[in-house]
Design an enzyme around this catalytic site. Structure first.
Site, short mmCIF file in Angstrom:
data_model
loop_
_atom_site.label_atom_id
_atom_site.label_comp_id
_atom_site.label_asym_id
_atom_site.label_seq_id
_atom_site.Cartn_x
_atom_site.Cartn_y
_atom_site.Cartn_z
N MET A 71 0.83 -1.21 0.00
CA MET A 71 0.00 0.00 0.00
C MET A 71 0.86 1.25 0.00
SD MET A 71 -3.10 -0.74 2.60
CE MET A 71 -4.26 -2.05 2.37
N GLY B 25 8.00 -5.26 2.67
CA GLY B 25 7.38 -4.08 3.24
C GLY B 25 5.87 -4.02 3.23
N ASP B 26 5.21 -4.99 2.58
CA ASP B 26 3.74 -4.90 2.53
C ASP B 26 3.11 -6.29 2.37
OD1 ASP B 26 1.29 -3.65 2.62
OD2 ASP B 26 1.29 -3.06 0.51
N LEU B 27 3.57 -7.24 3.18
CA LEU B 27 2.99 -8.59 3.13
C LEU B 27 1.68 -8.59 3.93
CD1 LEU B 27 6.22 -10.75 3.50
CD2 LEU B 27 4.81 -10.50 1.45
N ASN B 28 0.69 -7.93 3.34
CA ASN B 28 -0.61 -7.84 4.02
C ASN B 28 -1.54 -8.95 3.57
OD1 ASN B 28 -2.28 -6.95 1.73
ND2 ASN B 28 -1.23 -4.98 1.90
#
Length: 372
Positions: free
Chosen positions: A1, A224-227
Site C-alpha cells: 500500500m 514491506g507490505d505482506l498484508n
C-alpha cells in the site's frame, strides 16, 4: 500500500484509464489482443486482470503505476528485478511479460491531450489463489507466512544483486517503519478523538524507544507490505474442518525498501491480526514461523510491540489522509480501518507486557511441537 513519492502522499496521482483504454494499451505496448478485462482494487496504482488470446500463459495483471512513482524508473526496475529473482529462486512471485521492444516496462501517456501525465506500465503474470483476507486463518498458515516473510527478506538481502538496488534506500518513504515519526504531519486527518490520542502515544513512544535502537537491528531489504491482500494461498487438503494451506502468490513489491528484519515480522503480524477473530494470538504463530528461519535478537524482540503498533498507526493515519484526497476510493482505503482501530486500542488496553507474553509463549511452544 505505498502512497506516492516518499513522504508526500498528497502529490499522488492515481491513473484512471477505462477498460477499453487499458486493453488498447496491452495491444500497443505488449502486442497482445485482450479477450477479457476487469479492474482490480488498488491503493494508488491502477491494476487490471486481463486474458489474452495467445498461446501459453494467457492471464496477466496490467499494472499502471501512479504518476509520482512513475518518475522513479530505477525504483520500479529494482522492484521488478526482485520479483524476477524471487521467482527464479522458487518463490511464487509474478514475472513481467516483455514489451514489443523487449523491455520489462514502458512509460506511457495516460491520455491523448497535450500534457497528459505519464505512467509506468508493466504486464505481470497472473498468480492464482485466494487472498488471505478471504480465508479463516489458522496456526498452520500463520506459521507458513512467518517463514515466508523471513525467507524472502533473507534471500533478497544475501543474494539479490542489480545496479538499481541502491534505489531501495528510500530515506523519507512514508511506509518504511523507521518513519513512523513522519505521521505527525498527517495526523490532522483523524480529527480530534480517542483514536488520535492513541496514535500520538504510539508516535511518541516510537521516537523514544524504537528510533534510538535502530542501529542495533539487523538491516535487510524488506518486501514491506505482506498484508492479507498481498499473500495468496490455496488449500492442499480436503479437510474442510482443518484445511492445510500453502502460499501460492506474493503480490505488490511497490513498498520495497531497505529496513530491518524485525520490521517485516512486525508488518506481517499487524496485517494478519486484521481479519483474525483472536487477533492478539496471531503474533506468536507468525513469530514462530519467522524465527524458524531467522531468530530475533533480544533488542529486536523488545521493539516488536511498538513496531506492530507503529504499522497500525501508519496504515490508519495514511488511509484517513488519502481518503480526504480521494473520497471516491474511500471504501478500499478503509479496509484496514474497519478492524484496525479496534485491534490497536485493544493492544494498548491489554498492555505491552501481556501481549508480549502471549506472543513469546506461543512462539516458544513451537520449539517443542511440530507446527500446528
Amino acid at each position: 500500500m505505498s502512497s506516492g513519492n516518499d513522504c508526500q502522499p498528497q502529490t499522488l496521482t492515481k491513473p484512471a484509464l477505462g477498460e477499453r483504454e487499458a486493453a488498447e494499451l496491452v495491444d500497443r505496448v505488449f502486442g497482445l489482443k485482450v479477450s477479457w478485462i476487469r479492474s482490480l482494487p488498488s491503493y494508488d496504482d491502477q491494476n487490471f486482470h486481463v486474458r489474452v488470446s495467445a498461446e501459453g500463459a494467457d492471464e496477466y495483471v496490467l499494472k499502471i503505476t501512479n504518476s509520482e512513482d512513475s518518475q522513479e524508473p530505477d525504483l520500479i526496475q529494482a522492484q521488478t528485478q526482485a520479483m524476477m529473482f524471487l521467482s527464479a529462486e522458487g518463490f511464487p512471485s509474478a514475472t513481467p511479460y516483455l514489451t514489443k521492444d523487449g523491455n520489462i516496462m514502458s512509460l506511457e501517456s495516460g491520455g491523448t491531450r497535450p500534457g497528459s501525465k505519464k505512467y509506468m506500465v508493466r504486464l505481470l503474470t497472473y498468480l492464482p489463489g485466494t487472498p488471505v483476507a478471504k480465508i479463516t486463518t489458522n496456526a498452520q498458515i500463520l506459521y507458513e507466512i512467518g517463514r515466508l516473510a523471513a525467507s524472502v527478506d533473507k534471500v533478497l538481502s544475501e543474494k539479490f544483486q542489480h545496479p538499481s538496488v541502491t534505489s531501495l534506500h528510500r530515506g523519507q518513504f512514508i511506509w518504511n517503519l523507521a518513519n513512523v515519526p513522519l505521521l505527525d504531519q498527517y495526523i490532522y486527518a483523524l480529527g480530534q478523538n480517542k483514536y488520535r490520542a492513541v496514535v500520538e502515544q504510539v508516535i511518541e513512544q516510537f521516537k523514544g524507544k524504537v528510533i534510538p535502537k535502530l542501529s542495533s537491528f539487523r538491516a535487510c531489504i524488506n518486501h514491506g507490505d505482506l498484508n492479507d491482500h498481498n499473500i495468496l494461498v490455496d488449500s492442499s487438503s480436503a479437510s474442510l474442518e482443518n484445511p492445510q494451506y500453502r502460499v501460492s502468490g506474493i503480490l505488490d513489491f511497490s513498498d520495497m525498501s531497505y529496513g530491518y528484519y524485525v520490521f517485516e515480522v512486525a508488518i506481517v503480524i499487524m496485517y494478519m491480526m486484521i481479519e483474525s477473530p483472536d487477533p492478539l494470538s496471531v503474533g506468536g504463530h507468525v513469530l514462530a514461523g519467522f524465527e524458524s528461519v531467522l531468530p530475533l535478537t533480544a533488542e529486536e524482540r523488545g521493539a516488536l510491540f511498538l513496531l506492530v503498533s507503529g504499522r497500525f498507526a501508519q496504515s490508519l493515519v495514511i488511509a484517513a489522509h488519502t481518503a480526504l484526497l480521494y473520497p471516491e476510493n474511500k471504501e478500499y482505503l478503509a479496509i484496514t480501518a474497519k478492524t484496525g482501530w479496534k485491534h490497536l486500542m485493544k493492544m494498548f488496553e491489554v498492555g505491552q507486557k501481556a501481549v508480549e507474553k502471549t506472543w513469546f509463549e506461543t512462539a516458544q511452544a513451537y520449539a517443542y511441537l511440530a507446527p500446528a
